[in-house]
Write an enzyme that holds these catalytic residues in place. Structure first.
Site, PDB file in Angstrom:
ATOM      1  N   PHE C 118      16.245  -1.872 101.092  1.00  0.00           N
ATOM      2  CA  PHE C 118      16.438  -0.471 100.806  1.00  0.00           C
ATOM      3  C   PHE C 118      15.254   0.061 100.030  1.00  0.00           C
ATOM      4  CE2 PHE C 118      20.029   1.610 102.455  1.00  0.00           C
ATOM      5  CZ  PHE C 118      20.282   2.783 101.755  1.00  0.00           C
ATOM      6  N   GLN C 232      17.411  14.777  92.824  1.00  0.00           N
ATOM      7  CA  GLN C 232      16.820  13.985  93.895  1.00  0.00           C
ATOM      8  C   GLN C 232      16.912  14.678  95.244  1.00  0.00           C
ATOM      9  OE1 GLN C 232      18.521  10.090  95.560  1.00  0.00           O
ATOM     10  NE2 GLN C 232      16.669   9.441  94.480  1.00  0.00           N
ATOM     11  N   HIS C 234      16.655  13.844  98.995  1.00  0.00           N
ATOM     12  CA  HIS C 234      16.651  12.725  99.931  1.00  0.00           C
ATOM     13  C   HIS C 234      15.655  13.067 101.036  1.00  0.00           C
ATOM     14  CE1 HIS C 234      17.997   9.813 102.903  1.00  0.00           C
ATOM     15  NE2 HIS C 234      18.764   9.255 101.996  1.00  0.00           N
ATOM     16  N   LEU C 244      23.108  14.231 105.944  1.00  0.00           N
ATOM     17  CA  LEU C 244      22.351  13.056 105.551  1.00  0.00           C
ATOM     18  C   LEU C 244      22.087  12.110 106.715  1.00  0.00           C
ATOM     19  CD1 LEU C 244      21.319  11.070 103.323  1.00  0.00           C
ATOM     20  CD2 LEU C 244      23.648  10.229 103.164  1.00  0.00           C
ATOM     21  N   GLU C 247      19.072   6.295 104.489  1.00  0.00           N
ATOM     22  CA  GLU C 247      17.880   5.490 104.246  1.00  0.00           C
ATOM     23  C   GLU C 247      17.935   4.208 105.056  1.00  0.00           C
ATOM     24  OE1 GLU C 247      16.115   5.943 100.465  1.00  0.00           O
ATOM     25  OE2 GLU C 247      16.575   3.864  99.972  1.00  0.00           O
ATOM     26  N   ARG C 292      12.571   7.472  96.863  1.00  0.00           N
ATOM     27  CA  ARG C 292      12.887   8.767  97.483  1.00  0.00           C
ATOM     28  C   ARG C 292      12.085   9.927  96.926  1.00  0.00           C
ATOM     29  NH1 ARG C 292      19.455   8.243  97.694  1.00  0.00           N
ATOM     30  NH2 ARG C 292      19.514   6.649  99.315  1.00  0.00           N
ATOM     31  N   HIS C 360      20.152  15.875  97.240  1.00  0.00           N
ATOM     32  CA  HIS C 360      21.113  14.822  97.554  1.00  0.00           C
ATOM     33  C   HIS C 360      21.885  14.343  96.329  1.00  0.00           C
ATOM     34  CE1 HIS C 360      22.782  11.375  99.568  1.00  0.00           C
ATOM     35  NE2 HIS C 360      22.159  10.521  98.789  1.00  0.00           N
ATOM     36  N   ARG C 395      16.520   8.011  91.271  1.00  0.00           N
ATOM     37  CA  ARG C 395      17.463   6.944  91.560  1.00  0.00           C
ATOM     38  C   ARG C 395      17.020   6.202  92.814  1.00  0.00           C
ATOM     39  NH1 ARG C 395      21.577   6.305  95.005  1.00  0.00           N
ATOM     40  NH2 ARG C 395      21.884   8.477  95.638  1.00  0.00           N
TER      41      ARG C 395
END
Lengths: 252, 129, 588
Positions: C118, C232, C234, C244, C247, C292, C360, C395
């Protein structure tokens, strides 16, 4: 698609204490190429008539809030595109077979009760081992067995499509029974016996006459009808196995 | 103080008229009535065979009429409907897995149709011989 | 008189963190009388939309040190390191417990839990359930909570305010939506788990319900909101809807390509692109698996250069997963395919997906410590609405789902202890407060017939000013404009008029209350962003492009006043990872 075209929505309204029964109200909304019925409802609420009440949240088909009857068919309004329903008019009503609280908002109490009645959690004979012992092992094949039945978003379109639930609201119903099957098939669960009474009861699988519309309208391809027929087989076999003298060889 | 007044109306008994899938479902269910009715004809046939050639001849005469031909045609249509819908729904009740993959509906249903055709052919042969 | 109901502990918010807290409390003290209030049925909570996965150290090649280092660097050193250490160490056990409760994690052939790479993580540690991890986690938690007889659920009760008396938080007021009646739930301890406030921005992955309710309620009760400037984006949301695209698509090997056909991330210190057929692709902490904030910023720079596609809903680039093949897409990211087909008419097996950065997650939120306690005694918070902080200025993907479990449990255990030690409730005073709240709602909304402003208008202007002034790149001027505009909108919101004056499931009333909550959250976001004159993580100031540890290695604390928020600072807790340069690419 031209920005100037519009489409008519016929929306069911119901104001408790004011209306005796639901009535239809007409609204004209822009016909945008990428709009879904939910976008049209939001447009109505924001710009035209703030008194329209309905449920919605994720707008991407995973929360299960926005189920309504669209032209007489239960649908998630966040996935029902206006362009597919053009030229309209589009009839939008509260999900059928449920009491209507207000406008397009139904009462879910019965559905929640039905979900709770099938013991929808992992049941084990022994107490839960400490996490230090690691995860229960489950092979990809074992996961594949029940995975499909775990995809239910609790949108209740299946209950609206099911004529048995419509005529006999005591029927436990497609989603709840599919959830029971999800746990029955989960290799980590040992609660099949616990669920057998409810599944095999009069309001359990035996109320189902395999109309199959539940599976047809399910937006997540859970196939509750399939789950129910499988449960019927299991329930029938168990009946035979429970006869005195017959050995049992099934999973607990 | 608001008093709730949820509106609930049990669907009418003509719910099945509203959409084609429901109407089709009703036809499918009604087909069993016709098949059961045909079963009665078969039972009577067996009785007449038991009672002897003259009874059988009378019964065959009774069956050999335009009305009974239409009846048989209708029963055949419903029997076909019943059989085909029954076969097609079989994979739903029985899930066959090989490793992680599920056997597709087509793969499960094809052997059943093949068996049906083979048996029907054998029975037809018996009559022709 | 407002009807009051008493319980030992009340949880506001029925998502992953709230449900985990409830389960923790029932286990800690089985005779505890627990209430859970949620404005939607729990299975509708926004946790359900999370897709990619939840991180926890589980494999032999991984270590707590590595996860901690990834999280701290990912946070651009804004995370409190003691909190990160606790979080990382407790994560694996929490995830295993969730597995025991039935979560259908993807598996290795030997039956153990599988992990995937990730963004921003050096080593693969993200547990996943296809690409619907949040959905499976939420349903597992909800269904597990159904066996707890000591929990009373108040589904579709809309929390409106915290009840505070004698310096202690002792309950909440909430509208029972189906009757429209304001009620008070009195308790010895209150846990807020209401999620973030992404809906203050116009393009967001967030559901309609993400309106900062709990953040605003705590803020109004005098609790500061920490680090609100860190929002954040995304990198891969669908243009227009903001839906969304996880990721995980990049974790499986998806690549980002601009309008020139260029894998543009290679120009921004994220390493070099490796060919997609190379077995080393995707390389961790490199290129598409960078953090991100950086990826979203790269898009904005590409947009400035004109290397983006123009569409009906703004600009976008391509997320290309065609090289994965249909089998891998169906096995690992089937939901991505479904979403692309449904909402943009693209089959990712054959065509690249149009994507752009969308809001996000909010790293900031209600200021809590490691025990999930706020500075208001009796009030606890966990999940996205809280800021511990483990996420700092940015994050890492798949840390927040785990955060729900770790801090949801901590909040439950802390609240249980507090409730045991503080059994008295000031019932009479609380009843008076609840009465005042009912009158406020009646006067300002239900019975107000001379309102001039429309909710949707103010909401739209709020969205516009935040996107323009407090987006990915910010300046003194843009932020000052946003701060001023939000203040103006707060004034105008006092004149909101409803069409719906009824009491039966009045969702226009809830929209108006949510608008008020959103304005409070927005003022903290804009105010804190204006005060932070440096660039760090997701907060980028074009006029202060460098990180300034000397002045700003501190959390921002936004306190509500009658005017603009008062911003204070608090040092970040540094233990074993002294601030260093934040680098990505191979070998970092």
């Amino acid at each position: 698609m031209s920005e100037n075209t519009t489409i008519t929505l016929e929306v069911a309204r119901y104001r408790p204490g004011v209306d005796e029964r639901p009535t239809m109200q007409l609204y004209e909304v822009p016909l945008r190429d990428d709009w879904v019925v939910l976008d049209a409802l939001n447009y109505i609420k924001d710009e035209v008539d703030g008194t329209l009440s309905y449920r919605w949240s994720c707008r991407m088909g995973v929360c299960g809030s926005c189920g309504m009857m669209v032209n007489g068919v239960p649908k998630l309004t966040c996935s029902a595109f206006l362009r597919d329903l053009a030229p309209g008019p589009i009839r939008v009503e509260a999900l059928q077979h449920f009491p209507i609280e207000r406008d397009l908002v139904t009462v879910l109490d019965d559905f929640i009760d039905k979900l709770e009645s099938v013991t929808p959690w992992i049941v084990r004979d022994e107490p839960e081992p400490p996490p230090e012992d690691g995860e229960y092992k489950q092979t990809p094949a074992e996961l594949a067995t029940f995975k499909q039945y775990s995809m239910c978003i609790n949108c209740m379109l299946c209950y609206s499509a099911c004529p048995v639930y419509g005529q006999e609201p005591e029927f436990i119903g497609p989603a709840a029974l599919a959830l029971a099957q999800r746990y029955n098939l989960d290799s980590r669960d040992e609660g099949n016996d616990l669920r057998a009474m409810v599944i095999g009861s009069q309001n359990g699988v035996w109320d189902c006459t395999f109309v199959n519309e539940c599976s047809e309208v399910c937006p997540k391809h859970v196939d509750p009808a399939g789950a129910i027929q499988q449960l019927k087989l299991v329930s029938a076999v168990e009946w035979f196995e429970n006869l005195p003298g017959v050995p049992s060889r099934r999973k607990k | 103080m608001t008093v709730r007044k949820p509106y609930y109306e049990r669907p009418s008994s003509t719910w099945w008229l509203k959409r084609w899938p429901y109407r089709f479902f009703m036809l499918r269910e009604i087909s069993s009535v016709f098949i059961a009715g045909y079963g009665v004809l078969l039972v009577v046939l067996a009785m007449q065979v038991y009672r002897g050639p003259s009874h059988l001849a009378d019964y065959v005469n009774f069956l050999d009429s335009p009305v009974m031909f239409v009846v048989h045609a209708v029963v055949l249509v419903f029997a076909l409907l019943h059989t085909i819908t029954f076969f097609n729904l079989t994979p739903k009740a029985m899930v066959v897995r090989i490793g992680e993959k599920k056997l597709s509906a087509v793969m499960m249903v094809t052997p059943i149709y093949v068996a049906w055709l083979v048996v029907s052919a054998l029975v037809a042969l018996l009559f022709l011989l | 008189m407002v009807e009051t109901i008493s319980h030992d502990v009340v949880v506001v918010g029925g998502g992953g963190a709230g449900l985990r807290a409830v389960i923790a409390m029932a286990e800690a003290r089985p005779d505890l009388d627990i209430a859970m209030v949620s404005k939607v049925y729990p299975m509708r909570s926004h946790t359900v939309s999370a897709e990619g996965g939840a991180a926890a150290v589980i494999k032999d090649n991984d270590s707590f040190e590595d996860h901690i280092h990834d999280t701290i660097t990912g946070s651009d050193w804004m995370a409190d390191q003691d909190a990160v250490e606790t979080f990382v160490r407790e994560a694996p056990n929490e995830m295993i417990r969730l597995e025991h409760w039935g979560c259908p994690w993807n598996r290795e052939p030997d039956g153990s839990v599988a992990v995937r790479p990730f963004g921003g993580m050096k080593i693969e540690r993200t547990w996943y359930a296809a690409d619907k991890t949040g959905f499976h986690m939420l349903h597992t938690l909800f269904q597990t909570s159904l066996k707890l007889a000591q929990v009373t659920r108040y589904d579709e009760w809309f929390g409106t305010s915290l009840l505070v008396e004698n310096g202690r938080c002792q309950g909440v007021t909430a509208i029972e939506l189906r009757t429209g009646q304001v009620r008070a739930i009195l308790a010895k301890a209150v846990i807020v788990t209401t999620g973030g406030a992404g809906r203050i921005f116009p393009f967001t992955t967030n559901a309609a319900i993400k309106t900062g309710d709990g953040m605003a309620m705590a803020y109004r009760a005098g609790v500061p909101l920490k680090d609100m400037e860190f929002v954040q984006y995304h990198p891969t949301g669908l243009p227009g809807t903001g839906i969304l695209i996880t990721e995980a698509a990049r974790a499986e090997g998806g690549i980002l390509v601009n309008s020139e056909g260029d894998r543009y991330l290679r120009h921004y210190d994220l390493g070099d692109p490796i060919d997609v057929d190379d077995p080393r692709h995707p390389q961790l902490r490199t290129m598409e698996l960078g953090p991100r904030d950086k990826l979203s910023q790269c898009f904005m720079r590409e947009e400035e250069k004109g290397h983006v596609f123009e569409g009906e809903h703004g600009t976008y680039v391509h997320l290309d997963v065609r090289h994965l093949g249909e089998a891998q897409i169906e096995a690992k990211i089937p939901f991505v395919r479904e979403l692309a087909l449904n909402y943009v008419g693209i089959d990712p097996v054959h065509e690249p997906i149009p994507v752009r950065p969308v809001v996000h997650y909010m790293m900031g939120g209600i200021d809590t410590d490691i025990e999930a306690a706020t500075e208001l005694p009796g009030l606890y918070a966990a999940g996205e609405c809280a800021c511990v902080s483990i996420n700092g200025a940015n994050r890492l993907g798949s840390n927040s789902l785990t955060e729900l479990l770790v801090f949801g449990r901590r909040a439950g255990e802390s609240a249980t202890r507090w409730a045991e030690e503080h059994p008295e409730i000031d019932t009479a005073a609380l009843e008076r407060q609840a009465q005042a709240e009912q009158e406020r709602i009646a006067t300002n909304f239900i019975n107000k017939l001379d309102g001039t402003e429309r909710i949707a208008t103010i909401r739209r202007e709020l969205n516009e000013t935040l996107e323009a002034g407090a987006g990915v790149f910010r300046t003194e001027e843009s932020l000052q404009a946003s701060v001023d505009k939000v203040a103006e909108l707060k004034e105008r919101a006092k004149n909101v008029g409803l069409d719906d004056h009824s009491l039966s499931f009045n969702t226009e009333l809830t929209a108006a209350l949510e608008l008020e909550f959103m304005l409070d959250a927005a003022e903290a976001v804009a105010g804190a962003a204006l005060a932070r004159r440096e660039s760090r993580g997701a907060h980028q100031r074009s006029d202060h492009p460098d990180r300034d540890d000397e002045q700003y290695l501190k959390h921002s604390l936004s306190y509500r006043t009658d005017d603009r928020p008062r911003i204070e600072q608090r040092d970040v807790v540094i233990t074993n990872w002294p601030p260093a340069e934040r680098t990505y690419g191979p070998g970092t």
